[in-house]
Write an enzyme that holds these catalytic residues in place. Structure first.
Site, PDB file in Angstrom:
ATOM      1  N   ASP A  52      37.696 -27.672 -58.585  1.00  0.00           N
ATOM      2  CA  ASP A  52      36.635 -26.903 -57.947  1.00  0.00           C
ATOM      3  C   ASP A  52      35.287 -27.153 -58.608  1.00  0.00           C
ATOM      4  OD1 ASP A  52      38.425 -25.787 -56.155  1.00  0.00           O
ATOM      5  OD2 ASP A  52      38.781 -23.994 -57.373  1.00  0.00           O
ATOM      6  N   TYR A 110      46.822 -28.392 -67.139  1.00  0.00           N
ATOM      7  CA  TYR A 110      45.443 -27.917 -67.254  1.00  0.00           C
ATOM      8  C   TYR A 110      45.261 -27.262 -68.621  1.00  0.00           C
ATOM      9  CZ  TYR A 110      44.359 -28.480 -62.264  1.00  0.00           C
ATOM     10  OH  TYR A 110      44.112 -28.997 -61.011  1.00  0.00           O
TER      11      TYR A 110
END
Length: 267
Positions: A52, A110
């Site tokens: 994002d 992540y």
């Protein structure tokens, strides 16, 4: 011929990975550079996942089809010469024609970075917290993620996913040189999931939620029970993994197709 590109980027000035109208994205910049270097009218890169706005990547695998057999080091060199400083090609691999960066990946990792000291040099690279949350509670709650499968609670309402099941293999908080780092690894993630997970875990660490309430929020599969998403600047797509011996097998397939193309040219 198909190639995998290992791309790293600082996502600060980009509106995420994927091309979108009226916004600068990493994919748009990379595609434009590929068109210029190889004089192509059209080019389509496929990433191993989306990031994002403001999110970074230490490893984003991308595949692209180029019209001929090329030296992989030369691809890396030529692209890095014209890419902006906040995007870098780390590795290029020749692969078979059916290889797919997204569908062939078996896991993604992540990392989320929190700085516990105000640092002007980490404004866009880590989330600043003035008070250290309870790390033992953070890790106790993080272990709950390994026990559950449906993460509807941590999904965006307007997502286009067909199901909300993910297998989380690792979730842990560690303190590292004035930072708090959360590492999470899974076979797949929902859009915006990691930031929602981090935001809700931090509420546990701050004493706003109990570990039991954290578990209950997930089990009820209710999006309204998630806390706010943690800020984008602390999040990094850290690693994307493929099956064992994947790249060795793909190299063989690449060489086979390259040999077939060479034979056709001679004919």
């Amino acid at each position: 011929m198909r190639y995998f590109l290992d791309v790293a980027y600082d996502g600060t000035r980009f509106h995420g990975w994927q091309v979108q109208p009226n916004a600068l994205t990493v994919q748009e910049v990379l595609d434009d550079c590929l068109r210029k270097v190889y004089r192509l009218e059209e080019v389509e890169t496929i990433g191993s996942g989306r990031t994002d706005t403001g999110v970074h990547a230490r490893q984003q695998w991308v595949h692209v089809d180029l019209p001929q057999v090329l030296n992989t080091e030369e691809i890396k060199y030529k692209l890095n010469r014209i890419l902006p400083p906040d995007i870098a090609i780390q590795t290029v691999c020749g692969v078979g024609p059916e290889a797919h960066t997204r569908f062939d990946a078996v896991s993604r990792t992540y990392k989320y970075h929190i700085t516990l000291e105000k640092n002007p040099f980490l404004v866009h690279q880590a989330y600043y917290l003035s008070r250290t949350p309870d790390v033992s509670l953070l890790n106790e709650a993080a272990q709950v993620l390994l026990e559950l499968e449906d993460f509807t609670t941590f999904s965006k309402v307007k997502g286009d996913t067909k199901h909300y099941r993910c297998t989380i293999m690792h979730a842990q908080w560690q303190q590292e040189e004035g930072q708090l780092v959360f590492t999470i690894k899974a076979n797949r993630f929902l859009r915006g999931m990691v930031r929602l997970v981090v935001g809700t875990l931090l509420d546990v660490g701050k004493g706003k939620l109990t570990v039991a309430q954290f578990r209950e929020a997930i089990e009820k599969q209710d999006r309204s029970l998630a806390s706010g998403a943690a800020p984008a600047q602390g999040l990094y797509l850290h690693r994307v993994e493929y099956p064992e011996q994947y790249f060795a097998v793909q190299q063989v397939l690449f060489e086979k197709v390259a040999a077939e193309e060479a034979t056709k040219e001679k004919e």
